[in-house]
Structure formats: structure tokens, C-alpha cells
Design a protein around this motif. Sequence first.
Motif, PDB file in Angstrom:
ATOM      1  N   TYR A   1      16.548 -38.993 -49.495  1.00 48.71           N
ATOM      2  CA  TYR A   1      17.822 -39.252 -50.173  1.00 48.71           C
ATOM      3  C   TYR A   1      17.625 -39.805 -51.587  1.00 48.71           C
ATOM      4  CZ  TYR A   1      19.840 -38.589 -45.551  1.00 48.71           C
ATOM      5  OH  TYR A   1      20.217 -38.059 -44.335  1.00 48.71           O
TER       6      TYR A   1
ATOM      7  N   GLU B   1      23.790 -39.465 -41.669  1.00 53.06           N
ATOM      8  CA  GLU B   1      24.786 -38.388 -41.859  1.00 53.06           C
ATOM      9  C   GLU B   1      26.093 -38.725 -41.140  1.00 53.06           C
ATOM     10  OE1 GLU B   1      24.295 -35.575 -43.592  1.00 53.06           O
ATOM     11  OE2 GLU B   1      22.160 -35.728 -44.016  1.00 53.06           O
TER      12      GLU B   1
ATOM     13  N   LEU C   1      26.420 -36.760 -49.458  1.00 54.97           N
ATOM     14  CA  LEU C   1      24.963 -36.828 -49.526  1.00 54.97           C
ATOM     15  C   LEU C   1      24.360 -35.567 -50.129  1.00 54.97           C
ATOM     16  CD1 LEU C   1      24.222 -38.484 -46.052  1.00 54.97           C
ATOM     17  CD2 LEU C   1      24.500 -39.582 -48.276  1.00 54.97           C
TER      18      LEU C   1
END
Length: 500
Positions: free
Chosen positions: A409, A469, A476
Amino acid sequence: MRFPTLLASASSVFFASLVLADGASDVVDLSGSNFKSVVNAEPLILVEFFAPWCGHCKALAPHYEEAATALKDKNIKLAKVDCVDHADLCQEHGVQGYPTLKVFRSGQPTDYTGPRKADGIISYMVKQSLPAVSEVTASNLEEFKHADKLVVVAYVASSTDAPAPQFSATAEKHRDDYLFGLSTDKAAIEAAGVTPPTIVVYRDFDEPQITYPYPIVSADVEEIEKWIKELSIPVFDEVNAENYMIYAQNGKPLAYLFIDPTDSKKDEHLNPVREIALQHKGHINFVWIDAVKFGDHAKALNLVDTKWPAFVIQDLEKQLKFPFDQSKDATPEAIKAWVDAFVAGDLQPQLKSQPIPESQDEAVFTLVGKQFDEVVFDDSKDVFVEFYASWCGHCKRLKPTWDTLGERYNDVKDRLVIAKMEAPENDLPPSVPFRIGGFPTLKFKPAGSRDFIDYDGDRSLESLVAFVEEHAKNSLEPKTAQENETIPRFVDQHHDHDEL
């Protein structure tokens, strides 16, 4: 010589491991579908909540199996729950680490506080099967009164009269904490000099005998246990590994006087503090502690200098620390003023923090105490924090996975922060609604919220990603190149000019 005993113990553990390898087991497997039907039906059962990957669980397994086999003849069952396969069931029972063991009595749980070896488990569970309340008569009254540091005796005309049922229920709940006795013997009651019904606490510290001061017939379990808990704590006593949990479970602020026990002026330091403790009895618990032996604990309470005596108050519920300035002498007058200021709410906690990093070059953000509020309570960001300890083996095994999660991420770190904080070196601020009880602890704070979500799943990358998630409020998806372009255009519709 102890060789035969040791060999027998080793052989039994080895045998248990062979039994496990063959698939036969005296340990009952529990799941969501059979947990209540099995556990609630047993007057006494020990349940282990475990994870297959947990090293401590693997070490416990042969001992647990051996104990299950030995206790089978005594009609005491041992059971286990796989928290990977039955995560919801483990979460329902407040499992936060592995292995977690709980003793259930007809479905009512209490924490298992016994040993983790086979013989220790067997001994502990056999004691659990015995009556929580001993019969007290004239012949054993004096011996029973002095059988432990704190002994509780109910004197009643009949074992069915109030408060005997409530007293017995209290004893069942606290059988590991105190020694309980009940007497209907007229000779014992006369020898005790009491009028039934009543409850008396006998102690080998402070006031040695205290009679229940409230209406006894209407006393319930909560009232009785609260009264006993208050009496179980001395006005001012030495604290060590054996009795620390009494203070921790009590929950009241704990005031420590760190002192060198070899100091020739030891009593001169202790006696005035006892007088201060008496003034605050019931609101703050006071202890003295060996500063030489427990120097690391002093540092954990933010007493950084080896200057004794030293004084600090700890708010156990919020884990906040209020150390008295060690550049000054911890005189009785100074300690009294410090305690008075604490009670008045005039003291600010001292928060330990590592220095703020000069740069953040890794995908995982290094969080320190000084930056906690700024980073974690940034409403624009989702934040996932690992609280770890450098010495923790589980944390070391999680590190490469946590680093990979941060790298995954990295392109959206403006919206999602994957962070780590070394908990023993950084105190949590008062704004945080939780304390860290084990390592690693994983907490997720959604964007726009001040609530934290516990991560209780397995520590695979796939499970961590699925958790992020599910709970992230922000997108994202990485921004496209066009979205990343920001060209300021200032256009005046009435005058021509160059664009900036």
C-alpha cells in the motif's frame, strides 16, 4: 534421587506425543456447533484456545494430552478450540493470545492461572474439583484462621441460611484467590465470639480480624467480593512478583516508593509514607519496592535515574505514569504534596517516547509516542498499527509480512498508513481508549473515526490484506498519472496575462 520421577515424566510426555501422532486423543475438540452443548453440561472442564502455528501451543500439546488422559478417570475433561478454524468462537470468548486456557463450571468461565506442565495441570484441576468452601469446626478453627495470608469464614446457623448460598458462590468465583470456610458448629461460633449470621476476614497483616459491616442477610456475591478485595490489600506493603496481581486486578492507582532495602534509613523512609497511605486508603494503593532488584520496572515507570528513594504514581487503568522529579529529594513532605496534587487532578502524566524519526524511508511508518495523536487521529487517513516489542519472537516472525503489507500500500500512503510502534519504549497518550496487553497487538483506525478495530485473524499476508480491504474507508486504488498531475491555472476572464 529424582531420576525415576524425571524419567517417568519424560516417558509420559513422549507417550502422549505418540498418541497424538496416532490421531487418538482424550482432549475433546470443540467448535461453534458443539461448544455450548459440551461445555455447559460439564460441572468442570478446562478449555484451551490455540492456534496451530503457535510455538507455545505446540510445546503445551503433549502435556495437555497427558493431563487429559490422567484426569479422565476423575471425570474431569480437557478440551481445545482451534482459533484459526473457529475465529468467531475465540473472539466471542475474549481470546487475545495463544494459548489461552479457561476453566468452565457449568458454562461459566474463569481464567486458568496454573502451570503449563502435565503434573501441574493435573494438580490444579484436581484442586478445582474440590469444594471451594471448607468445613470449619471448633477443632480446626484456630488452625484454619491462620492457614493463609487472608482467610474468610462465614458463621451461620444452617448452611442453607443467608448469606451461606451467596458466600459459597463467592468462594467458587474466587477459589484461587482466597481461602474460604463455613461453620455451623455452635462451639466454633462461640469460640470465635461472633453472632451468626456473619462473615469474618482473618489477616496476617494490618488489622487482623474484620467483621462484615453491612446488612448480612441481603448481601450478594458482588458486595461480598468487593468487601474481601478491599481487605486483601495492605495499607502499605512490599510488592513483588508473587503479589503484584492483587494490585493489578484491583485497578486502583498504585503509588510506588522505590527504595534500596539495604539503606540504613529504610524505616525512616517507609514509616511516613505509611501515614500518607492511611489517609488515602480505598482510593490509592501504596507499596514499596526493591529498587535494586526491580530497577527495570522503575525505568518502565519513567524513573530514569538510579537515585533512591524515588516515588511514582501509576494509573493502572489508563497505564499513565506520574513520576516525582528525581532531581529533587523524595521527602515525606514532597511525596504528600505529590499525592495531593494527583488526587486533585493537577498532575500531568509523563509520556515516554522515542525521538521523532528524522525521516520515514520505509514503507512502514515508524510511529512514536510524541506523534501518536497527530498520525493516528488524522481523520483523512485509515491507519493500521502494529504494537510490538523488540524482544518478542512473534513480532520478529511478523516483521517481513508487515513490511510486505506496507510495500503493497506504499502508493496510497496518503490515504492508508501502515505503521509500527515499539510499545515498551513509547507510552500511549490519554486520548487512546485501550492499553497494550501483549505483543504483537494489531489495531485498525478507520478514516474519520476515533474507534479502533482489533485484528484477531491469522498473520498471513492474505488475511491482513483482506482485513484492510474490508475496513478501510478510503479508496485503496493508486491514482492515475493524470490524477496525480496538479497544474494550477489562474485565469482572469477580463484581462489577458501569462499563466503561472
